[in-house]
Every structure is written in C-alpha cells, then in structure tokens.
Design an enzyme around this catalytic site. Structure first.
Site, PDB file in Angstrom:
ATOM      1  N   LYS A 181       0.828  -1.207  -0.015  1.00  0.00           N
ATOM      2  CA  LYS A 181      -0.120  -0.078   0.009  1.00  0.00           C
ATOM      3  C   LYS A 181       1.013   1.164  -0.042  1.00  0.00           C
ATOM      4  CE  LYS A 181      -1.717   1.971   3.773  1.00  0.00           C
ATOM      5  NZ  LYS A 181      -1.718   3.295   3.976  1.00  0.00           N
ATOM      6  N   ASN A 182       2.021   1.420   0.567  1.00  0.00           N
ATOM      7  CA  ASN A 182       2.607   2.515   0.910  1.00  0.00           C
ATOM      8  C   ASN A 182       3.643   2.715  -0.308  1.00  0.00           C
ATOM      9  OD1 ASN A 182       1.340   3.095   3.496  1.00  0.00           O
ATOM     10  ND2 ASN A 182       3.111   2.008   4.538  1.00  0.00           N
TER      11      ASN A 182
ATOM     12  N   ARG B   7      -5.019  10.067   4.798  1.00  0.00           N
ATOM     13  CA  ARG B   7      -3.936  11.132   5.072  1.00  0.00           C
ATOM     14  C   ARG B   7      -2.766  11.162   4.134  1.00  0.00           C
ATOM     15  NH1 ARG B   7      -2.841  14.317   9.348  1.00  0.00           N
ATOM     16  NH2 ARG B   7      -3.960  12.752  10.872  1.00  0.00           N
TER      17      ARG B   7
ATOM     18  N   CYS C 182      -6.240   7.890   9.238  1.00  0.00           N
ATOM     19  CA  CYS C 182      -6.254   7.598  10.830  1.00  0.00           C
ATOM     20  C   CYS C 182      -5.713   8.618  11.501  1.00  0.00           C
ATOM     21  CB  CYS C 182      -5.382   6.358  10.674  1.00  0.00           C
ATOM     22  SG  CYS C 182      -6.077   4.996  10.041  1.00  0.00           S
TER      23      CYS C 182
ATOM     24  N   ARG D 134       0.469  14.619  12.810  1.00  0.00           N
ATOM     25  CA  ARG D 134       1.584  14.310  11.785  1.00  0.00           C
ATOM     26  C   ARG D 134       1.467  15.673  11.027  1.00  0.00           C
ATOM     27  NH1 ARG D 134       0.138   8.496   9.443  1.00  0.00           N
ATOM     28  NH2 ARG D 134      -1.990   9.371   9.778  1.00  0.00           N
ATOM     29  N   PRO D 135       2.103  16.862  11.182  1.00  0.00           N
ATOM     30  CA  PRO D 135       2.239  18.062  10.650  1.00  0.00           C
ATOM     31  C   PRO D 135       2.767  17.557   9.257  1.00  0.00           C
ATOM     32  CG  PRO D 135       3.850  18.116  12.220  1.00  0.00           C
ATOM     33  CD  PRO D 135       3.075  16.868  12.518  1.00  0.00           C
ATOM     34  N   ILE D 136       2.143  18.434   8.244  1.00  0.00           N
ATOM     35  CA  ILE D 136       2.798  18.458   6.795  1.00  0.00           C
ATOM     36  C   ILE D 136       3.718  19.606   6.639  1.00  0.00           C
ATOM     37  CG2 ILE D 136       0.538  17.348   5.945  1.00  0.00           C
ATOM     38  CD1 ILE D 136      -0.449  20.133   4.857  1.00  0.00           C
ATOM     39  N   ASP D 137       4.331  20.325   7.507  1.00  0.00           N
ATOM     40  CA  ASP D 137       5.117  21.383   7.553  1.00  0.00           C
ATOM     41  C   ASP D 137       6.236  21.045   6.674  1.00  0.00           C
ATOM     42  OD1 ASP D 137       3.222  22.276   9.337  1.00  0.00           O
ATOM     43  OD2 ASP D 137       4.649  22.931  10.862  1.00  0.00           O
ATOM     44  N   LEU D 138       6.753  19.831   7.027  1.00  0.00           N
ATOM     45  CA  LEU D 138       8.104  19.285   6.132  1.00  0.00           C
ATOM     46  C   LEU D 138       7.861  19.258   4.620  1.00  0.00           C
ATOM     47  CD1 LEU D 138       9.756  16.699   8.481  1.00  0.00           C
ATOM     48  CD2 LEU D 138      10.406  19.141   7.912  1.00  0.00           C
TER      49      LEU D 138
ATOM     50  N   ASP E 286       4.487   0.660  11.870  1.00  0.00           N
ATOM     51  CA  ASP E 286       3.184  -0.006  11.521  1.00  0.00           C
ATOM     52  C   ASP E 286       3.093  -1.340  11.753  1.00  0.00           C
ATOM     53  OD1 ASP E 286       2.353   2.179  10.169  1.00  0.00           O
ATOM     54  OD2 ASP E 286       2.899   1.550   8.105  1.00  0.00           O
TER      55      ASP E 286
ATOM     56  N   ARG F 224      -8.277  -0.635   4.506  1.00  0.00           N
ATOM     57  CA  ARG F 224      -7.413   0.597   3.956  1.00  0.00           C
ATOM     58  C   ARG F 224      -6.056  -0.047   3.492  1.00  0.00           C
ATOM     59  NH1 ARG F 224      -5.863   4.381   7.705  1.00  0.00           N
ATOM     60  NH2 ARG F 224      -4.874   5.340   5.802  1.00  0.00           N
TER      61      ARG F 224
END
Length: 417
Positions: free
Chosen positions: A22-23, A92, A116, A121-125, A306, A398
């Site tokens: 999946k990933n 996500r 989830c 889990r910030p998307i700042d990066l 995971d 998922r």
C-alpha cells in the site's frame, strides 16, 4: 455495517502470496501525473486507500482501470489542479498529490488531508520543502493554495527528520524541476526506493534512493512506463504475527528478505524459526512464545511503527514482559484498550507500553480505531478462546486486501458479516 467474526484457536498452515505494498502504491499513483501518458502498474493491491487515490486521479480528468492486480492509469486527459475536501479527507497520504500537481500544472489547491488519527502528523516538512523548490503556498480558509509562477527549480533540502511523505513529495516535484535537488537525511524505507524505480523507468534521473542522501537531476518531461509494486512488508509481518499466536507453520511467498531484517529477529527471540529460500519465507512458531524484552519503533531500517500493534498482540501471549517504546507517533496505542478487553495485560504511560504476557486470551466484541490497530485485533482474536466480533473493519480494508479470505485459506475460522 460489516464486522469480522473470528473463532479463535485454529492453527494455520499452507502458503500465501503477500500482496503489493500500500505505502508504495499510493506515491506511485501520484507520480503518474508527471507522465502525461499511460502507466501500467502490476501487483497493485485492491484497497480502499488505493481506490481513494484512483478517485482523485479520475476527478483530475485521468482515466484508471483495473484488471485483477494490474492498474492502467492514463493521465493525458488531466484538466484540473484542485482536489476537493471530501477526497482529501479519505486518507492522510493524499498530501502526496501536492508535489505532483504543482510539477505538472504549476499550481494546486487542496484542503488538509484526513486518515487515521495517530496524533499530530504535521505537513510542515512537505510545505517548507516545496517552498525551497519555488512553490508559493498560502492558506485560504483551511485550503492550501500553491503556485509556481517561475516554475520549479532544484535546491538543497536538509530534512530535520527522515519523513517518508516529505521525501516522496520532494522526489516527485523535483523530477521535472530545473536543475539538481539534493535531499539530506532522506527517508530510507523500501517504498522510497520503489518510487524512485518507477520514476526512473519513466525517464527521471534519481540516484541514492534508499540511502540518506538522494539526488534528483531534473528532466524536461517523463513518459509512461510499466512497473511492479514491491510486496507489502507490513502485511507480511502481520501474517507472521498471526502464525506466531496460533502456533502455526506457514510459508509466505513473494517477500523481499531485506525488508524484514528488523522484524525477523524479534520473532526469533520469541522462539520462532524463519528460513528464507529466495522470495519464500518458511515460518514456524513454538508451542510457547518467549518475551522479546524491548521493541523500539524507529525509522527504517529500524523496527517499523506500522508493525507495532500486531506485534503487541504477539507479546500479549509471550512468557514474560515486553516493553514497547513508540518513537514515531503520539497516539499509536489506541488498540491497547481493546486488546485488554480480550484479556491482555498492558499498561501505557506516554510513549511506553508494558505488556505482561498472559496464558490465554478470551473472546470479546471489540472495535478498531485505526488501520494497524485493526490488524492487531484480528491477530489477537485468532488466538482467543471463543468467538470474537471486530467492528470498524473499514480501517483494516485501507491496507489489507481481503484479509479474511487470506486467513481463511490458511485455515483460520474468520468471516466478514
């Protein structure tokens, strides 16, 4: 609403092929946007997260069709550069489309992603890295509005943390940027290497994927390609957990041994035997499992976050105490309460969970709250005395393709109702 009904205490046997990752699939589907061509993706798992990605592609004007495990994605008809809130909130990792959209069209508009709830889990990066490549980003009423008025250009980007998603977004965006991009402290997960293999097959120039420094020399355009997704190492780990708690002997086909290098030693400490023969893995569990003492989740090549939840179900039945230290996410112990309903003895304080193994688990009705927690409940229910019913299996779907059928074929008594 569907549930899984599991009658436990059935030993597993036989062999099964591990589904595609999946990933790895999700960023590769985003990467097809760069090609403006048809891409063929083999070994693609049939998952709700994959369907969410395909819905985004179709909304953008692309076509996508499935024939068993093969996807044909044609992005030549792309006409949009926005993704609506409803589609973004389905998973996500939808943020992975940001770099691809800006690289293809010079602009993007999307809401913040869903998925989830595993703590912040910030998307700042992602955003700060894309700004380094020349993307101008503003926040308008909860939506990200991105433009690249002068196009994308190469840059040196040092990540403060080896974020998988940020590494993928930078790689995708930099493929057609002007000049060279160097990512320092890049994520090293196998899924990063698989994305690079796909993009390189499409004509990109990416070197060093899977190492801490990745270099991308921008090219003018990419073309379509044929690619096969790597096997899912977390699904493989979950199947091994299921075999461990049921004292079983199974064979996993289509695995990559190096991808399991941090997982197999944990099982061996518990008394399990694992033997690779090419891409096959023969796994045999003992009658009584031993504690593996300490499990710390870390970025690859460390123990994967995971796999923490299903491995906790194994620890619940080990002789002795196992200490888990979750270093990746703040809220990744949501499955603990449900495991305790099945009879596990687990105490949590902050990022530490102490599991004192019990002699047996007993059936109960439990609810999943996230993807890997759902897998943990299935593993525990397979070992429990009596019938357990698991709700919230939409989370499981998922990331696990028809998991109840895979387990049934190995001898489990599990049904989707």
């Amino acid at each position: 609403m569907a549930i899984l009904a599991v009658d436990g205490r059935r030993r597993l046997s036989g062999e099964t092929a591990v589904q595609g990752s999946k990933n790895a699939t999700l960023p590769i589907l985003a990467g097809t946007l760069l090609c403006a061509d048809e891409c063929i993706v083999h070994n693609c798992p049939d998952l709700s997260d994959v369907e969410a990605s395909l819905s985004i592609l179709r909304y953008l004007g692309c076509s996508a069709s499935r024939d068993d495990g093969t996807l044909a994605v044609d992005t030549r008809g792309m006409v949009r550069s926005d993704i609506p809130e409803e589609l973004m909130h389905r998973m996500r990792s939808s943020i992975i489309f940001l770099g691809a959209l800006v690289a293809r069209t010079g602009r993007a508009r999307m809401s913040y992603p869903g998925g989830c709830e595993l703590g912040p889990r910030p998307i700042d990066l992602h955003l700060s890295s894309l700004r380094r490549l020349g993307v101008e980003i503003t926040d308008e009423h909860g939506e990200l509005v991105c433009t690249a008025p002068e196009g994308l250009h190469g840059a040196g980007i040092a990540l403060p943390f080896p974020s998988v998603g940020a590494t993928e977004n930078i790689m995708i965006a930099a493929c057609t940027a002007d000049g060279t991009t160097i990512i320092s402290n890049a994520a090293r997960e196998p899924e990063i290497s698989d994305l690079a293999d796909f993009l390189n097959a499409c004509g990109a120039h990416i070197d060093g994927a899977g190492e801490s420094t990745v270099m991308i020399d921008g090219v003018s355009r990419l073309h379509g390609a044929v690619h096969a997704i790597i096997p899912d190492r977390i699904v493989a780990a979950t199947l091994l957990c299921a075999a461990a708690v049921t004292r079983s002997d199974i064979t996993l086909r289509r695995v990559i041994p190096s991808h399991l290098s941090s997982i197999i030693p944990i099982f061996e400490q518990s008394g399990c035997e694992a033997e690779f023969c090419g891409s096959d893995l023969r796994f045999c569990a003992p009658y009584k499992l031993r504690s593996s003492k300490l499990i710390r989740t870390m970025p690859y090549p460390g123990f994967p976050t995971d796999a923490q939840a299903p491995m906790m179900s194994v620890a619940a039945l080990c002789d002795g105490i196992t200490v888990f230290v979750e270093n990746m996410f703040e809220s990744r112990y949501r499955h603990v309460g449900e495991l305790c309903r099945l009879g596990a003895n687990i105490r949590v304080e902050g990022k530490v969970a102490v599991v004192d193994g019990v002699r047996r688990l007993l059936s109960a009705n439990v609810a999943a709250h996230d993807l890997r927690g759902a897998a943990a409940l299935v593993v525990a229910a397979l070992a429990a005395h009596g019938r357990s019913e698991i709700s919230g299996i939409g989370y499981l779907e998922r990331g696990y393709e028809r998991f109840e059928l895979v387990l049934s074929a190995l001898g489990a008594d599990i049904k989707k109702i």
